[in-house]
Design an enzyme around this catalytic site. Structure first.
Site, short mmCIF file in Angstrom:
data_model
loop_
_atom_site.label_atom_id
_atom_site.label_comp_id
_atom_site.label_asym_id
_atom_site.label_seq_id
_atom_site.Cartn_x
_atom_site.Cartn_y
_atom_site.Cartn_z
N ARG A 19 0.80 -1.23 0.00
CA ARG A 19 0.00 0.00 0.00
C ARG A 19 0.84 1.28 0.00
NH1 ARG A 19 -5.08 -1.53 4.03
NH2 ARG A 19 -6.20 -2.65 2.40
N GLU A 71 -8.54 -0.79 16.75
CA GLU A 71 -7.61 0.11 16.08
C GLU A 71 -6.96 1.13 17.02
OE1 GLU A 71 -9.06 1.36 12.25
OE2 GLU A 71 -7.56 2.96 12.13
N SER A 110 -7.29 -6.33 10.41
CA SER A 110 -7.54 -5.53 11.61
C SER A 110 -8.79 -6.03 12.32
CB SER A 110 -7.67 -4.06 11.26
OG SER A 110 -8.87 -3.82 10.61
N LEU A 111 -9.77 -6.54 11.58
CA LEU A 111 -10.97 -7.08 12.22
C LEU A 111 -10.61 -8.36 12.98
CD1 LEU A 111 -13.55 -6.43 9.37
CD2 LEU A 111 -13.08 -5.06 11.40
C1 LIG Z 1 -13.54 1.68 4.15
C2 LIG Z 1 -12.83 0.72 5.07
C3 LIG Z 1 -12.71 -0.61 4.73
C4 LIG Z 1 -12.07 -1.50 5.58
N1 LIG Z 1 -11.96 -2.80 5.23
C5 LIG Z 1 -11.41 -3.68 6.10
C6 LIG Z 1 -11.36 -5.07 5.80
O1 LIG Z 1 -11.83 -5.50 4.75
N2 LIG Z 1 -10.81 -5.92 6.72
C7 LIG Z 1 -10.28 -5.47 7.90
O2 LIG Z 1 -9.80 -6.26 8.69
N3 LIG Z 1 -10.30 -4.14 8.19
C8 LIG Z 1 -10.85 -3.24 7.34
N4 LIG Z 1 -10.85 -1.92 7.65
C9 LIG Z 1 -10.34 -1.48 8.96
C10 LIG Z 1 -11.35 -1.81 10.04
O3 LIG Z 1 -12.66 -1.51 9.58
C11 LIG Z 1 -11.09 -1.01 11.30
O4 LIG Z 1 -9.77 -1.13 11.69
C12 LIG Z 1 -11.99 -1.53 12.42
O5 LIG Z 1 -13.35 -1.26 12.12
C13 LIG Z 1 -11.66 -0.89 13.75
O6 LIG Z 1 -12.58 -1.38 14.69
P1 LIG Z 1 -12.69 -0.70 16.11
O7 LIG Z 1 -13.83 -1.37 16.81
O8 LIG Z 1 -11.36 -0.69 16.76
O9 LIG Z 1 -13.04 0.82 15.81
P2 LIG Z 1 -14.27 1.43 14.99
O10 LIG Z 1 -15.05 0.38 14.28
O11 LIG Z 1 -13.70 2.55 14.19
O12 LIG Z 1 -15.20 1.98 16.16
C14 LIG Z 1 -14.73 3.00 17.02
C15 LIG Z 1 -15.96 3.63 17.65
O13 LIG Z 1 -15.54 4.52 18.69
C16 LIG Z 1 -16.31 5.70 18.60
N5 LIG Z 1 -15.57 6.81 19.24
C17 LIG Z 1 -14.44 7.44 18.83
N6 LIG Z 1 -14.10 8.40 19.71
C18 LIG Z 1 -15.04 8.36 20.70
C19 LIG Z 1 -15.25 9.12 21.88
N7 LIG Z 1 -14.42 10.11 22.26
N8 LIG Z 1 -16.32 8.81 22.67
C20 LIG Z 1 -17.18 7.82 22.30
N9 LIG Z 1 -17.04 7.06 21.19
C21 LIG Z 1 -15.97 7.36 20.41
C22 LIG Z 1 -16.53 5.90 17.11
O14 LIG Z 1 -17.62 6.75 16.87
C23 LIG Z 1 -16.78 4.47 16.66
O15 LIG Z 1 -18.13 4.13 16.79
C24 LIG Z 1 -11.51 -1.02 6.79
C25 LIG Z 1 -11.61 0.32 7.15
C26 LIG Z 1 -12.26 1.20 6.28
C27 LIG Z 1 -12.37 2.64 6.69
#
Ligand SMILES: Cc1cc2nc3c(=O)[nH]c(=O)nc-3n(C[C@H](O)[C@H](O)[C@H](O)COP(=O)(O)OP(=O)(O)OC[C@H]3O[C@@H](n4cnc5c(N)ncnc54)[C@H](O)[C@@H]3O)c2cc1C
Length: 369
Positions: free
Chosen positions: A143, A226, A242-243
């Site tokens: 990437r 993340e 990452s999932l």
């Molecule tokens: C378009 C796209 C495609 C992707 N495709 C893939 C894939 O195919 N396979 C893969 O493994 N990964 C993929 N990724 C990466 C993956 O989606 C993310 O790394 C993953 O969703 C992170 O999960 P998480 O639960 O850590 O955070 P998130 O799903 O980002 O959730 C974090 C949450 O915390 C909330 N939040 C943030 N700050 C605060 C605060 N101060 N107070 C309260 N709430 C807050 C946010 O609103 C959000 O709801 C992709 C990412 C993107 C953007």
């Protein structure tokens, strides 16, 4: 995700607040995290929760960049608030930029998945020349390399497009329905024309240092997904894992956090202000320009000066601290590695080293001693 949501909704002992925003972590006199302050509802009234453990799952920092594929709510606030609690932050400069965000003026930018290139779609400039050379697999490099090629073509005014006409053509709506819908919403038919693309912030490899059970360096505080930096993604995450990390480490962190006990009385804590919309927009533009695909000492110094100015005008917003952590570490890392590319230090150091940042202990804790 829908399976997890359904399980959470079905569990009576879990209370879900859809309208909450984390504003601060509370600590006892020993520095242990013993709760959080949440702003709730449209007026943001503050509610303090006490807990034997807090698990942060606040996602990445794409909302700090103008060009991003992630929702703008993701501003690294969990990382910043953990840092304010004295927690170690690991490699915050390691940000990944996706080479093929669709450039149709949307925030976040829709993604043209790598699978398109896997099927033979090609990256070309405005004149139809291949961006990375003629070979069949030229566009399938890591990437960071493809992102720099797209970035360079755009900076030179040549433009960058993903051409799926020959490789996918009429199959597009069935083969890639989500990308097709995003293109059509923007008035672009990828069966007939190349898709304009740009490199955009996509993933934060760095973040809150966490072990294999999600434990941070601060007792009582866990980080998963993340926002955590477990080290598994190095400086350049591979696609689609990452999932997997969030699920595997999330399960372990949940179990470990459930075993926590104790904690003292929470000390008063400072509530960080929010950054006004125009200031946030200015920050996002500067982050993309100076802490984006290509970084230099000069650009990063300009960015840090802007962060200083915004902080003097609007107070110490968590998003500003998150931006500062990324910018300062990017300035201090005088080499290029994975997603972190310094045009003034393009070589990779022989010895790989982590960046570890730890802010001074919070003033309230110093006062309590
Ligand atoms: C378009 C796209 C495609 C992707 N495709 C893939 C894939 O195919 N396979 C893969 O493994 N990964 C993929 N990724 C990466 C993956 O989606 C993310 O790394 C993953 O969703 C992170 O999960 P998480 O639960 O850590 O955070 P998130 O799903 O980002 O959730 C974090 C949450 O915390 C909330 N939040 C943030 N700050 C605060 C605060 N101060 N107070 C309260 N709430 C807050 C946010 O609103 C959000 O709801 C992709 C990412 C993107 C953007």
């Amino acid at each position: 995700l829908s399976a997890v949501v359904a399980a959470v909704r079905a569990e009576k002992r879990i209370e879900v607040w859809d309208d909450g925003r984390l504003k601060a972590l509370t600590q006892d006199a020993d520095g242990r995290v013993v709760g959080a302050v949440i702003a709730r509802g449209p007026n943001g009234h503050l509610v303090e929760i006490t807990a034997t453990a807090v698990v942060l799952a606040t996602g990445g920092a794409g909302g700090l960049f103008a060009a991003t594929t992630t929702p703008s709510a993701l501003k690294g606030e969990g990382m910043a608030l953990a840092a304010l609690a004295g927690t170690e932050i690991l490699d915050p400069e390691f940000v990944q930029f996706h080479p093929t965000a669709i450039d149709v003026g949307l925030d976040p930018a829709p993604l043209a998945t790598e699978a398109l290139r896997g099927e033979g779609a090609r990256l070309i400039d405005g004149e139809g020349r291949f961006l990375l050379g003629q070979a069949d697999d030229a566009d399938l490099k890591p990437r960071d390399i493809v992102a720099r090629a797209v970035h360079a073509a755009r900076r030179e005014g040549r433009g960058a497009d993903l051409d799926a006409r020959a490789a996918i053509g009429a199959e597009f709506p069935h083969a890639f329905p989500a990308v097709f819908a995003a293109c059509m919403r923007a008035g672009l038919d990828p069966r007939l024309s190349p898709i304009p693309v740009m490199a955009a912030c996509h993933y934060h490899m760095g973040g809150i240092a966490a072990d294999a059970d999600g434990r941070t360096t601060t007792p009582g505080l866990y980080a998963v997904g993340e926002c955590a930096a477990t080290g598994v993604h190095g400086a350049n995450r591979l696609a689609s894992n990452s999932l997997l990390e969030a699920a595997a480490f999330g399960r372990r962190a949940g179990r470990a956090a459930a075993g926590e006990m104790g904690g003292g009385r929470p000390l008063p804590v400072q509530i960080a202000p929010d950054l006004p919309a125009d200031a946030l927009a200015e920050l996002r533009e500067a982050m993309t320009a100076h802490a984006g695909v290509v970084r230099t000492a000069e650009g990063l110094a300009t960015l840090i000066a802007l962060i200083d100015r915004l902080e003097a005008a609007h107070g110490p917003a968590a998003s500003l601290l998150a931006a500062r952590l990324i910018a300062q570490a990017a300035l201090d890392r005088r080499e290029s590695r994975g997603g972190h590319y310094r045009a003034d230090h393009p070589e990779t150091a022989v010895e790989a080293a982590h960046t570890r940042v730890r802010l001074a202990r919070p003033a309230a804790l110093e006062a309590a001693e």
